[in-house]
Scaffold this motif. Structure first.
Motif, PDB file in Angstrom:
ATOM      1  N   LYS A 260       0.826  -1.223   0.000  1.00 37.74           N
ATOM      2  CA  LYS A 260       0.000   0.000   0.000  1.00 37.74           C
ATOM      3  C   LYS A 260       0.851   1.260   0.000  1.00 37.74           C
ATOM      4  O   LYS A 260       0.571   2.206  -0.727  1.00 37.74           O
ATOM      5  CB  LYS A 260      -0.908   0.002   1.232  1.00 37.74           C
ATOM      6  CG  LYS A 260      -2.036  -1.025   1.154  1.00 37.74           C
ATOM      7  CD  LYS A 260      -3.316  -0.337   0.718  1.00 37.74           C
ATOM      8  CE  LYS A 260      -4.389  -1.346   0.314  1.00 37.74           C
ATOM      9  NZ  LYS A 260      -4.680  -2.340   1.352  1.00 37.74           N
ATOM     10  N   GLY A 261       1.878   1.267   0.838  1.00 38.57           N
ATOM     11  CA  GLY A 261       2.689   2.476   0.992  1.00 38.57           C
ATOM     12  C   GLY A 261       3.227   2.943  -0.345  1.00 38.57           C
ATOM     13  O   GLY A 261       3.021   4.088  -0.754  1.00 38.57           O
ATOM     14  N   TYR A 262       3.878   2.030  -1.050  1.00 34.17           N
ATOM     15  CA  TYR A 262       4.475   2.420  -2.321  1.00 34.17           C
ATOM     16  C   TYR A 262       3.413   2.651  -3.384  1.00 34.17           C
ATOM     17  O   TYR A 262       3.570   3.490  -4.266  1.00 34.17           O
ATOM     18  CB  TYR A 262       5.496   1.375  -2.787  1.00 34.17           C
ATOM     19  CG  TYR A 262       6.883   1.939  -2.880  1.00 34.17           C
ATOM     20  CD1 TYR A 262       7.237   2.750  -3.957  1.00 34.17           C
ATOM     21  CD2 TYR A 262       7.834   1.714  -1.893  1.00 34.17           C
ATOM     22  CE1 TYR A 262       8.497   3.300  -4.054  1.00 34.17           C
ATOM     23  CE2 TYR A 262       9.097   2.259  -1.973  1.00 34.17           C
ATOM     24  CZ  TYR A 262       9.431   3.051  -3.058  1.00 34.17           C
ATOM     25  OH  TYR A 262      10.682   3.599  -3.151  1.00 34.17           O
ATOM     26  N   GLU A 263       2.308   1.886  -3.281  1.00 28.91           N
ATOM     27  CA  GLU A 263       1.221   2.072  -4.236  1.00 28.91           C
ATOM     28  C   GLU A 263       0.754   3.525  -4.207  1.00 28.91           C
ATOM     29  O   GLU A 263       0.504   4.139  -5.241  1.00 28.91           O
ATOM     30  CB  GLU A 263       0.056   1.141  -3.855  1.00 28.91           C
ATOM     31  CG  GLU A 263      -0.485   0.330  -5.013  1.00 28.91           C
ATOM     32  CD  GLU A 263      -1.408  -0.756  -4.540  1.00 28.91           C
ATOM     33  OE1 GLU A 263      -2.390  -0.439  -3.836  1.00 28.91           O
ATOM     34  OE2 GLU A 263      -1.139  -1.934  -4.861  1.00 28.91           O
ATOM     35  N   GLU A 264       0.657   4.048  -2.982  1.00 30.68           N
ATOM     36  CA  GLU A 264       0.231   5.434  -2.823  1.00 30.68           C
ATOM     37  C   GLU A 264       1.214   6.372  -3.516  1.00 30.68           C
ATOM     38  O   GLU A 264       0.814   7.261  -4.258  1.00 30.68           O
ATOM     39  CB  GLU A 264       0.214   5.775  -1.332  1.00 30.68           C
ATOM     40  CG  GLU A 264      -1.144   6.139  -0.805  1.00 30.68           C
ATOM     41  CD  GLU A 264      -1.094   6.214   0.711  1.00 30.68           C
ATOM     42  OE1 GLU A 264      -0.376   7.109   1.204  1.00 30.68           O
ATOM     43  OE2 GLU A 264      -1.700   5.351   1.363  1.00 30.68           O
TER      44      GLU A 264
END
Lengths: 665, 294, 168
Positions: C135-139
């Motif tokens: 999620k973190g990098y997806e953001e």
């Protein structure tokens, strides 16, 4: 750029789980792809012709082949590309077989993956740069490290083929462990008798440069072009003057200060000595650690008796460098000394077998010396403690081998055979003696080997007991050997006069250091790794370095000799051409961006990075940058990942190519 | 102070050095770096708790190097250096950027500097890099000057903050650093102030391939700060100039210090302390921990 | 819906001599592992740059495996020793910055360890599946793509892949 994509079905190997026509069709849409086809067998002649035709017809710039592993057919397809007129390094292989069809079941997902793999290859090939192979010369000289039977054989084979050999042995004489053996299985011919003619042949051979009492200190360079630094330890005797008369040895007053390691510490040797009478070369060595001259500057008896003035107390170690094309490593083994080890020792000992505590508990090589006609007992069976003839001898196999808890998990391979030989030799000389062998299994594969063991049991009456020994202790001058007979299912106790342990064959003490010096990998036991366990058992993974004998794994004499000849053949193959071609996968430096931190130089395993001065137009040095010697570079790319400013790149795997692959995912 | 000026004057008069990198006073609580080339200017030199800059950064700059090049020969450069600045010099020598014989190190005994100009020197205003500092005397030098005084002892806030971050969950940490890095405007002041960022072209300025997106955007900012910290790990000597230079107050020392602690724990290595030990990056030990690898 | 069908994207950076060949052996032995993993071959684990890892995350990788020859068995003698130090630092740094240790894993797999390769890959896939999408990098990635659509970093081929459905 026009790219051709060729998808191979590999019969059913890829086709069964990857929908090859779908892959080919999907890849037509990839940017840059001009044509995308699939075919039953791309590596077949029609398949290759199809590739060649398409290259010519469509004037393709690069191709991607979706097939088996690049380790299998990359060469084939590169060759096809070259035939059709494109650079071999503009060919990329997408591994659709080993990495896709064979490891997945589901057609849909493996086809999707196959498309991804091809896309990655297409993106990479777009960034590929045409490269040309590098040619390097070959120095047609061989270095053989180790002068045991393997080293001797390899040296003789290469020299007899007409090439020069440098044979380096760390002991004062060649011969190795084989010279210590009494008789050899399965023929019981005398070891020295068959070995010494070979040793003499080495000594007299015009193309063999023999360097005993010498050690390899440094190996630089690469296949065909090694520079080897050898330390010739000071013998303190002038080799050119000494005639080997041996007068110094007989007159030396320091007789009992050091054990004779050739006799496996069963006898003493003087301060000036040759390891054994048949030593080659027959030139003594002065042991500085015990010689009186080095203690107090007195004595000098040897100087007085030597008519040739060969003694030179001030002789220093000599450093010799040799230019070498191929290296044969034949450093052999040593026996596992199982006496009790300190608690922090990485290998454990066998406290319960009494080795090192009881004088009459000996290992295999010590028994060889006792049995040998040239040994400390002149071939008569006398036990070390009191010199009496042992009437009951117990032999224990697998001491340290096949024993993970206290020794090594591998099988030492030769012990079954030499134990049978030992028992037989004993029975032949001590007719009223009893010989018992404790064994786990008898492993006697080999020509006439099993027959030999049967002969020991059936003709010579050696008693074989299947089971392990739990304890040996002394009682009333006897050694009580307690074990279990697992066939009879009952405990046994034998009051033996002598016990012989068939201890494990292990790698030489300094095997790993030498491996690091040469630059070859080794396993967790210290045995050297072959390049492929089945198909390349002679080569190490380092080009131009070959393995022979027990330094690779436990071996008997015929195997060592066979391997030595094979290694010699490998060296000769190398000498068959004047120039070597190698892949141009090497690092290169962008000098205008290099800041000269030289981290690349620090990490390079081959010392291929050099310092280069960059001068301005007035000839004044204004900076120092890294420079890759492409002759030495082997193309690992460790420098590229270390360089903080990315000023060094690896041809064939440059960062742009790898980024493109990542981006294609 | 007088001995510093006297020594500097002698060096310049005798032509032992081509120039001296030192500090001159702006006001009683502020100094600035200066390159002194004339003996008569030596009297301007000062050294006090307001000498914040790490002058080692100038040693690799082409303009400074050119001052040393006179009549085709390379003259020595003098540098007024705090013990921590000398660590930078050592690191630069280890990384072949300097030669020891080309540098005349005027080592100053140091008991710490202030966080920022204008502050009264005390335990509270002690710069965070001085808190864990263990070398108040120069390790390598050509002369040592200045008096030895006790450094005020205060609690190590940076280490406490690092430990607090380590206790967070992965998501919290990611969020924390993402927000911190989001402030970055890609001015590269951190890079310019760092004595060890001497590359001719920084990885972030490379375009083929594009290693780090240079736009001041969350993703590019994240990558830049990760790579900056990584390229300095095992090398950073902890002078804290990057953080001081950062106009957006990104706590860069939280990263640098963490990596320095890792180097200390895993390899018992502290950067810039000895010319004899090989650099951590660029050497290896077969006995290095293998824990990470399956 | 997207969550349900989510399959992790995993990139493995492997050395040519040991792990790549080990993966070949897994194939030759017909061992099975999930299709999520795609290999990128480099010559030596010493030549894998940590920035590759960041790039892979930027391109939407959910997990990464780095694998090379066992210590002392490196084809280039010492490449993996240098790699080992490098990765110890980098892993520690990423962990500190909030990237789960399991998103970036390391292994030594020799040419004869086909089975180990399968085990390692399966472990990475399972670990990443348990963690879910990154999620973190997806953001970070989504933000980047909305703000810089022109340089979204999406390769043309990614878009063309959509078309491929029609084409087939």
């Amino acid at each position: 750029m026009k790219i051709g994509v060729f998808i191979c079905h590999c019969g059913e190997n890829i086709g069964r789980t990857v929908d090859c026509p779908r892959v080919a069709k999907a890849c037509e849409w990839l940017p840059g792809v001009d044509v995308s086809l699939d075919y039953k067998y791309m590596c077949s002649d029609p398949g290759q012709n199809m590739i060649k035709d398409e290259i010519r017809k469509r004037k393709l710039d690069a191709i991607v082949v979706g097939s088996c592993s690049p380790h299998m057919h990359e060469k084939t397809f590169r060759k096809a590309a070259v035939d059709a007129g494109i650079n071999p390094f503009l060919v990329e292989i997408a591994n659709l077989r080993e990495h896709c069809s064979w490891v997945h079941d589901d057609i849909d997902s493996s086809t999707d993956k196959a498309i991804d793999l091809v896309r990655m290859a297409v993106e990479k090939v777009k960034r590929n740069v045409p490269l040309t192979t590098i040619e390097v010369p070959v120095t047609k000289r061989t270095l053989v490290i180790g002068g045991g039977i393997a080293g001797i054989q390899a040296a003789l084979d290469v020299a007899n083929a007409g090439y020069e050999v440098v044979l380096v042995e760390k002991e004062p004489s060649i011969g190795g462990h084989m010279s210590q053996l009494s008789e050899t299985f399965p023929t019981l011919d005398c070891s020295q008798c068959i070995l010494t003619p070979r040793m003499v042949e080495v000594y007299q051979h015009p193309r063999i440069k023999l360097m005993t009492y010498s050690e390899v200190e440094k190996v630089e360079g690469f296949i065909g072009n090694f520079t080897v630094t050898i330390r010739k330890k000071a013998r303190h005797i002038d080799e050119d003057k000494c005639t080997g008369c041996g007068l110094c040895i007989t007159k030396c007053p320091t007789k009992k200060k050091a054990f004779n390691s050739f006799e496996e510490d069963l006898a003493y040797r003087p301060a000036v000595y040759v390891p054994f009478p048949q030593a080659v070369p027959n030139i003594p060595v002065i042991d500085e650690t015990i010689c009186m001259y080095y203690k107090n500057g007195k004595c000098g008896m040897c100087v007085k008796v030597c008519g040739r003035e060969a003694i030179d107390f001030h002789q220093q170690d000599k450093i010799v460098t040799e230019e070498i094309g191929a290296i044969i490593v034949a450093t052999g083994y040593k026996l596992y000394k199982i006496d009790k080890k300190p608690d922090d020792s990485p290998i454990k000992g066998y406290g319960e077998y009494g080795y090192g505590k009881y004088k009459d508990v000996v290992d295999g090589l010590q028994f060889e010396r006792i049995a040998s006609a040239s040994g400390p007992t002149s071939g008569e069976f006398k036990r070390p403690s009191d010199g009496k003839e042992p009437k009951k001898v117990v032999f224990i196999q697998c001491v340290g081998s096949r024993d993970e808890s206290k020794g090594f998990s591998y099988c030492s391979k030769i012990c079954c055979m030499y134990t049978a030989k030992h028992a037989m030799l004993y029975k032949h000389k001590v007719h009223d003696g009893e010989a018992y062998v404790f064994y786990m299994d008898i492993r006697s594969g080999g020509k006439m080997y099993d027959e030999f063991v049967r002969r020991a049991i059936e003709e010579d009456g050696v008693k074989y007991i299947r089971g392990r020994v739990s304890r040996i202790y002394e009682k009333d001058g006897k050694y009580i050997v307690r074990g279990e007979d697992t066939i009879a299912g009952m405990p046994v106790e034998i009051d033996a006069d002598m016990v012989v342990l068939a201890t494990a064959m292990i790698a030489q003490q300094d095997a790993s250091e030498l491996a690091q010096t040469i630059g070859i990998p080794y396993d967790k036991y210290g045995f050297y790794n072959e390049a492929h366990p089945k198909l390349r058992p002679i080569e190490s993974t380092t080009g131009g370095v070959f393995l022979a004998g027990a330094c690779q794994s436990p071996k008997d004499i015929p195997e060592s000799v066979a391997m030595a000849s094979a290694a010699a053949a490998k060296a000769l193959v190398l000498f068959g051409s004047d120039k070597l071609e190698r892949e141009p996968v090497v690092a290169y430096v962008n000098e205008s961006l290099c800041a000269g931190c030289f981290y690349c130089k620090k990490v390079c395993p081959y010392g291929a990075v050099e310092v280069k001065e960059v001068k301005d137009r007035n000839g004044v040095v204004y900076k120092e940058v890294a420079y890759v010697n492409t002759g030495l570079c082997q193309g690992c790319g460790t420098c590229t990942a270390t360089c903080p400013s990315k000023s060094v790149e690896l041809a064939g795997f440059n960062n742009e190519e790898i980024f493109a692959q990542i981006a294609a995912l | 102070m007088e001995e510093l000026r006297k020594h500097a004057k002698e060096l310049l008069e005798n032509k032992t050095v081509a120039a001296i990198l030192g500090y001159v006073e702006v006001d009683p609580k502020r100094t600035r770096p200066a390159v002194i080339t004339k003996p008569e200017d030596a009297s301007k030199l000062v050294f006090n708790e307001y000498c914040l800059n790490n002058l080692a950064v100038y040693l690799t700059k082409a303009r400074i190097k050119n001052i040393a090049k006179q009549n085709g020969a390379v003259m020595k450069l003098g540098i007024v250096a705090k013990p921590c600045d000398i660590h930078s010099v050592i690191a630069l020598i280890q990384e072949s950027q300097l030669k020891r014989e080309d540098i005349h190190i005027i080592g100053m005994n140091c008991h710490g500097v202030v966080k920022d100009f204008g502050m009264e020197f005390s335990g509270e205003t002690l710069a965070s890099k001085c808190v864990p500092c263990e070398s108040h005397k120069p390790l390598y030098h050509d002369i040592v000057l200045g008096e030895e005084k006790q450094t005020p002892s205060v609690s190590d806030e940076v280490l406490a903050k690092i430990q607090a971050i380590e206790k967070m969950t992965y998501e919290e940490r990611f969020e924390y650093f993402k927000n911190e890095f989001d402030k970055c405007i890609k001015c590269y002041a951190c890079r310019a102030a760092c004595p060890l960022c001497y590359c001719q072209r920084c990885i972030t300025d490379k375009t083929i391939p594009r290693w780090i997106e240079s736009s001041p955007h969350s993703r590019g900012n994240f990558s830049w700060n990760v790579v900056r910290a990584f390229h300095l790990s095992g090398r950073c000597i902890g002078c804290g100039e990057c953080e001081r230079a950062c106009p957006m107050d990104i706590p860069l020392s939280l990263l640098n210090r963490k990596m320095a602690e890792t180097a200390k724990e895993a390899y018992a290595y502290v950067s810039g302390r000895s010319l004899e030990t090989p650099t951590l990056v660029g050497s290896y030990d077969v006995k290095d921990s293998d824990e990470l690898f399956m | 819906m997207k969550e349900q069908n989510w399959e992790p994207k995993i990139i493995a950076f492997v050395c040519n001599w040991c792990t790549y060949t080990g993966a070949d052996l897994a194939g030759t032995s017909r061992l099975k592992y999930p299709t999520n993993v795609k290999l990128i071959r480099v010559m030596c684990s010493g030549g894998i740059d940590p920035v590759f890892i960041l790039k892979a995350f930027e391109r939407g990788a959910d997990g990464i495996l780095v694998s090379g020859c066992h210590p002392n068995d490196c084809h280039y003698n010492a490449g993996n020793f240098h790699a080992r130090r490098r990765w110890t630092f980098f892993h520690e740094l990423l962990d500190y910055l909030g990237i789960d240790k399991n998103r970036l894993q390391f292994s030594w797999v020799s040419a004869s360890e086909g089975k180990k390769f399968v085990d390692v890959v399966s472990k990475v896939v399972n670990d990443v599946k348990a963690m879910g999408p990154f999620k973190g990098y997806e953001e970070l990635n989504n933000e980047f793509m909305t703000e810089f659509p022109d340089v979204s970093g999406v390769d043309e081929s990614m878009i063309l892949k959509e078309k491929e459905g029609e084409a087939v």
